[in-house]
Design a protein around this motif. Structure first.
Motif, PDB file in Angstrom:
ATOM      1  N   ASP A  31      -1.504   1.953  11.769  1.00  0.00           N
ATOM      2  CA  ASP A  31      -0.583   1.599  10.688  1.00  0.00           C
ATOM      3  C   ASP A  31      -1.396   1.031   9.521  1.00  0.00           C
ATOM      4  N   ASP A  32      -1.412   1.738   8.410  1.00  0.00           N
ATOM      5  CA  ASP A  32      -2.082   1.223   7.201  1.00  0.00           C
ATOM      6  C   ASP A  32      -3.599   1.087   7.345  1.00  0.00           C
ATOM      7  N   CYS A  71       5.463   4.066   6.024  1.00  0.00           N
ATOM      8  CA  CYS A  71       5.472   4.157   7.481  1.00  0.00           C
ATOM      9  C   CYS A  71       6.519   5.083   8.113  1.00  0.00           C
ATOM     10  N   ASP A 359      -0.707   6.213   9.455  1.00  0.00           N
ATOM     11  CA  ASP A 359       0.532   6.768   8.891  1.00  0.00           C
ATOM     12  C   ASP A 359       0.429   6.999   7.390  1.00  0.00           C
ATOM     13  N   GLN A 360      -0.537   6.406   6.756  1.00  0.00           N
ATOM     14  CA  GLN A 360      -0.916   6.694   5.370  1.00  0.00           C
ATOM     15  C   GLN A 360      -2.211   5.965   5.079  1.00  0.00           C
ATOM     16  N   LYS A 372       0.460   0.635  -0.446  1.00  0.00           N
ATOM     17  CA  LYS A 372       0.285   2.110  -0.423  1.00  0.00           C
ATOM     18  C   LYS A 372       1.285   2.777  -1.374  1.00  0.00           C
TER      19      LYS A 372
HETATM   20 CA    CA Z   1       2.197   2.046   7.511  1.00  0.00          CA
END
Ligand code: CA
Ligand code: SGN
Length: 537
Positions: A31-32, A71, A359-360, A372
């Motif tokens: 995540d991130d 997300c 997720d990004q 983001k």
């Molecule tokens: Ca995320």
């Protein structure tokens, strides 16, 4: 001659691939976690030996992008193979419509057992997985709750990344060994507010992180779309984000006043005690909470002595942000290593495809930002590393072809020769894996559409196209404007060249291409905005 050789290699690969039985697939989705935060992507200040080990034995994509850099929408695009406007999950904290078919269901029909463990964040509970055990919403770093398919919510004692690894190993041990598996390990790290494991507190305290060249971006080269609330210097909070528990923290941010003198002695201890009984800290046991009090309490004292203001304060915040972010990533990397070791020790590495992605992407101070959402490089591009024992030629390969997260599902199906269902909009990039030099793969560009507005970071909605050389974007709702960047000449995207006469042909071509993508993917909302925008400028 060269062509014949490439063809020959391709044939050998195809035969070798076909000879393998249906591969197991582990998809580790963090995540991130920014690509800039990974050794294999060129970061020399930190260490990610296990992600690097995966990259060494597999392929690393330099242009893996997401279709909506946030997300929930990213995860929805993953399991549906569709853009947000089709799967309906456009903004975070929605509820994914479960009246649609998901990737695991198609895999199940084709002989797979499927599972999702960890962060899920799609509103509705997982559907279509044979096994799942996920954290409600964002999950917690310490002693997290998990909800399982019996609908029981259980608290697991420990640090989240370790807990997820334990659940992963247990799943692998208990699974049916006679069927191939598809397992998604959804990591919480490295999501805001970056709480490191106790053993990693201070891991990077001796490193002085260089300010990104664009940290003091004045946004003069771009449109008003750069207005946002995600600046490290002004928006990141001392108290919650950086865990500097001092009564002056928040006031200073709002009024930009000089730091007030710190409260002294016993008062500090008492205020710290109160602080570490709130929010995330309320979940900690006494050992965890004490370690946090000690570490951040000391920092708070040091910070109070410094009396920082202006740029010095911004830069101090940047250093703390980096130190916490990377310390949190340390456990992520270590635990990825543990999963890889488990596969090795249990004879699973041979027939298991391992993918690592986030997720990004994420801003680590570039343009002065965290978070983001934007189509700009740091958030658009996500790390994507894949180890495929079936394709040994992929070892230590760097691939520049553009792939998107809507392509993940069709590719995973393709690993077992399963045709992608009509509803999936992405396309399998197995041909790229078989031949990374494949010509014209990304010539039509990749589509992007971000929706969430206004909160929490006030990034204006926008859609656009990213090709090998350019990014063209239309902002709407918050700001109404076009932007165009020449990625080869201006990789940091500082100069919007939409009105530059030298680029008028390119601009027209890109608008045509963007229009083609909008129509092909049937994004009606974007089409409306696009057509209106064309009438104005
Ligand atoms: Ca995320
Ligand atoms: C929280 C964060 C935001 C973040 C979103 C989305 N604030 O709201 O900074 O952009 O999640 O993150 S926090 O103070 O609660 O951490 S995402 O990973 O779900 O997309």
């Amino acid at each position: 001659m060269k062509k014949i050789l490439v063809l020959l290699l391709l044939c050998i690969h195809t035969i070798a691939f076909a000879q393998h039985k249906q591969p197991n697939i582990i998809f580790i989705l963090s995540d991130d976690h920014a690509y800039q935060a990974i050794g294999a992507y060129g970061n020399k200040l930190i260490s990610t030996p296990n992600i690097d080990r995966l990259a060494k034995s597999g392929a690393l994509f330099n242009n893996a992008i997401v279709s909506n850099a946030i997300c929930g929408p990213s995860r929805a695009a993953f399991i549906t193979g569709q853009y947000s406007h089709k799967n309906g999950y456009k903004v975070n904290d929605g509820v994914l419509d479960t009246n649609q078919r998901f990737l695991p269901e198609i895999l199940s029909q084709n002989g797979y057992q499927t599972a999702w463990i960890g962060k899920w964040h799609l509103g509705s509970l997982p559907k279509g997985f044979d096994y799942w055990n996920v954290m409600p919403v964002q999950g917690h770093y310490f002693n997290p709750d998990f909800i399982n398919q019996k609908n029981d919510t259980l608290l697991y004692h420990g640090y989240v990344t370790e807990v997820i690894t334990e659940l992963t190993k247990k799943y692998l041990k208990d699974r049916n060994p006679d069927k191939p598996f598809f397992l998604v390990v959804g990591e919480k790290a490295t999501h805001r507010e970056w709480l490191p494991d106790l053993q990693d507190l201070g891991a990077y305290d001796s490193v002085k992180f260089p300010l990104p060249a664009t940290f003091y971006d004045d946004y003069k080269g771009r449109t008003a779309a750069a207005k946002q609330l995600m600046s490290v210097g002004d928006v990141l909070t001392l108290k919650t984000d950086l865990k500097i528990n001092q009564p002056f923290g928040e006031k200073q941010k709002v009024n930009n006043q000089p730091a007030k003198p710190a409260v002294k002695g016993k008062e500090i201890e008492e205020s710290m005690m109160r602080y570490y009984q709130q929010g995330e800290y309320a979940r900690m046991d006494s050992v965890q909470s004490k370690a946090y009090r000690n570490y951040y309490g000391q920092l708070a004292k040091e910070f109070a002595q410094l009396n920082l203001t202006g740029n010095a304060l911004k830069e101090w915040k940047f250093q703390r942000y980096m130190k916490d972010y990377y310390a949190t990533a340390k456990s992520l990397d270590r635990n990825i290593g543990e999963i890889l070791d488990y596969l090795d020790k249990n004879g699973l590495s041979e027939n298991t495809i391992v993918i690592y992605a986030s997720d990004q992407g994420f801003y680590l101070g570039e343009h002065g930002w965290f978070d983001k959402r934007f189509i700009y490089e740091e958030s658009l591009r996500t790390p994507f590393i894949i180890r495929m024992p079936q394709l040994p030629a992929l070892k230590d390969k760097k691939i520049n072809q553009i792939i998107s997260n809507v392509d993940w599902a069709p590719t995973i199906l393709d690993f077992s020769g399963i045709a992608k269902p009509d509803f999936m909009q992405g396309k399998s990039f197995l041909p790229v894996l078989k031949n990374p030099q494949i010509k014209n793969w990304s010539k039509d560009g990749a589509y992007y559409h971000y929706y969430e507005y206004p909160g929490p970071h006030y990034v204006s909605p926008h859609f656009g196209i990213r090709t090998d050389d350019y990014v063209l974007v239309r902002f709407y709702k918050g700001t109404e404007a076009w932007e165009l960047y020449d990625l080869k000449k201006d990789p940091s995207e500082l100069n919007n060249i939409i009105n530059d006469k030298h680029y008028s042909t390119i601009k027209t071509e890109l608008k045509k291409k963007l229009n083609k993508l909008i129509v092909a993917y049937d994004d009606q909302e974007a089409l409306k905005v696009f057509n209106q925008a064309l009438q104005v400028n």
